[in-house]
Design a protein around this motif. Structure first.
Motif, mmCIF file in Angstrom:
data_model
loop_
_atom_site.group_PDB
_atom_site.id
_atom_site.type_symbol
_atom_site.label_atom_id
_atom_site.label_comp_id
_atom_site.label_asym_id
_atom_site.label_seq_id
_atom_site.Cartn_x
_atom_site.Cartn_y
_atom_site.Cartn_z
ATOM 1 N N LEU A 122 6.180 16.835 1.229
ATOM 2 C CA LEU A 122 7.235 16.376 0.237
ATOM 3 C C LEU A 122 7.648 14.795 0.312
ATOM 4 N N ILE A 123 7.063 13.932 -0.398
ATOM 5 C CA ILE A 123 7.477 12.588 -0.321
ATOM 6 C C ILE A 123 8.585 12.339 -1.671
ATOM 7 N N ALA A 124 9.684 12.037 -1.344
ATOM 8 C CA ALA A 124 10.718 12.028 -2.507
ATOM 9 C C ALA A 124 11.692 11.099 -2.021
ATOM 10 N N THR A 125 12.823 10.684 -2.942
ATOM 11 C CA THR A 125 13.797 9.982 -2.899
ATOM 12 C C THR A 125 14.988 10.895 -1.852
ATOM 13 N N ASP A 126 15.825 10.336 -1.385
ATOM 14 C CA ASP A 126 17.128 10.947 -0.810
ATOM 15 C C ASP A 126 17.695 12.157 -1.756
ATOM 16 N N GLY A 127 17.795 11.778 -2.972
ATOM 17 C CA GLY A 127 18.509 12.339 -4.121
ATOM 18 C C GLY A 127 17.566 13.765 -4.192
ATOM 19 N N THR A 128 16.228 13.517 -4.540
ATOM 20 C CA THR A 128 15.545 14.636 -4.963
ATOM 21 C C THR A 128 15.445 15.496 -3.551
ATOM 22 N N ILE A 129 15.346 14.989 -2.376
ATOM 23 C CA ILE A 129 15.417 15.721 -1.153
ATOM 24 C C ILE A 129 16.563 16.759 -0.999
ATOM 25 N N LYS A 130 17.634 16.058 -1.405
ATOM 26 C CA LYS A 130 18.916 16.684 -1.202
ATOM 27 C C LYS A 130 19.083 17.766 -1.905
#
Length: 234
Positions: A122-130
């Protein structure tokens, strides 16, 4: 008779245009009238989702709800959200309207399962990861998700911001490093959980890049044309 799709957009504007473009590109049309009826609300005033999730900004929920209701009142028969991180507010928005809303992370996870990807990066923004949006969606389909470690996640954010600044070469360099690291860890596919990622990362013989906007666009076409048996609009 096609079903009318409404796009909750403006998060950001290019992501909205990208989703519309994909819907148009993948529609098997021979004339204007064969294309999907789309109503898009490019509501750029919706506050930043990641900032809000991290507890540092204005709650965007009322704005997203307003957009959903506006689209329903305009005649949309089902909705999609042209933003990964905004799905954090999905359940509240869903309860605010009487028409169905497609869940992009869940549709992406279903696509991964149908293509026999049991372990994905998964490659995503900090927000999406969180928010764990993709992790929970993939777990629902029995798929293991590999996240970048702290150092690699910093590279992800550096790459994403470079792409936003139109520095595609730097973006490609950063994100390719992360993708290669994931491939070395046995990942056969990577979910591009941010709209900037597919702009530089492409599928190759070594690894598959799954673009959620592409998955969503193809699903929209099937639903609008009434060919998806698992999704019925009453």
């Amino acid at each position: 008779m096609q079903n009318v799709v409404g796009i909750i957009g403006g998060m950001g504007p290019l992501a909205t245009v990208d989703l519309m473009s994909k819907i148009i590109s993948y529609t098997p049309a021979r004339r204007d009238q064969d294309h999907i009826h789309i109503i898009a609300d490019n509501y750029t005033q919706i506050p930043d989702r990641t900032t809000a999730i991290l507890g540092k900004g204005t709650d965007p929920t009322p704005y997203i709800v307003q957009s959903a209701q506006r689209l329903q009142n305009a005649g949309a028969e089902f909705l999609v959200i042209a933003c990964n991180t905004a799905h954090f507010y999905f359940e509240i928005v869903k309860k605010s309207v009487s028409i169905p809303i497609l869940h992009m992370p869940l549709e992406t996870a279903r696509f991964a399962q149908e293509n026999n990807f049991r372990k994905v990066g998964l490659i995503a923004t900090d927000g999406t990861i969180k928010t764990k949006l993709y992790q929970k969606s993939c777990e629902h389909y029995g798929i293991n998700v590999i996240e970048p470690d702290k150092e690699m996640q910093e590279k992800v954010m550096q790459g994403i911001y470079a792409i936003k600044a139109s520095n595609l070469d730097t973006g490609l360099l950063c994100l390719s490093r992360v993708a290669n690291k994931m491939r070395e860890n046995g990942v056969a596919a990577i979910i591009a959980g941010c709209t900037e990622v597919p702009l530089v990362l492409q599928s190759s013989e070594d690894i598959r890049i799954i673009d959620p906007a592409e998955v969503l666009a193809k699903m929209v076409i099937r639903i609008a044309n009434g060919t998806d048996k698992e999704f019925q609009i009453v």
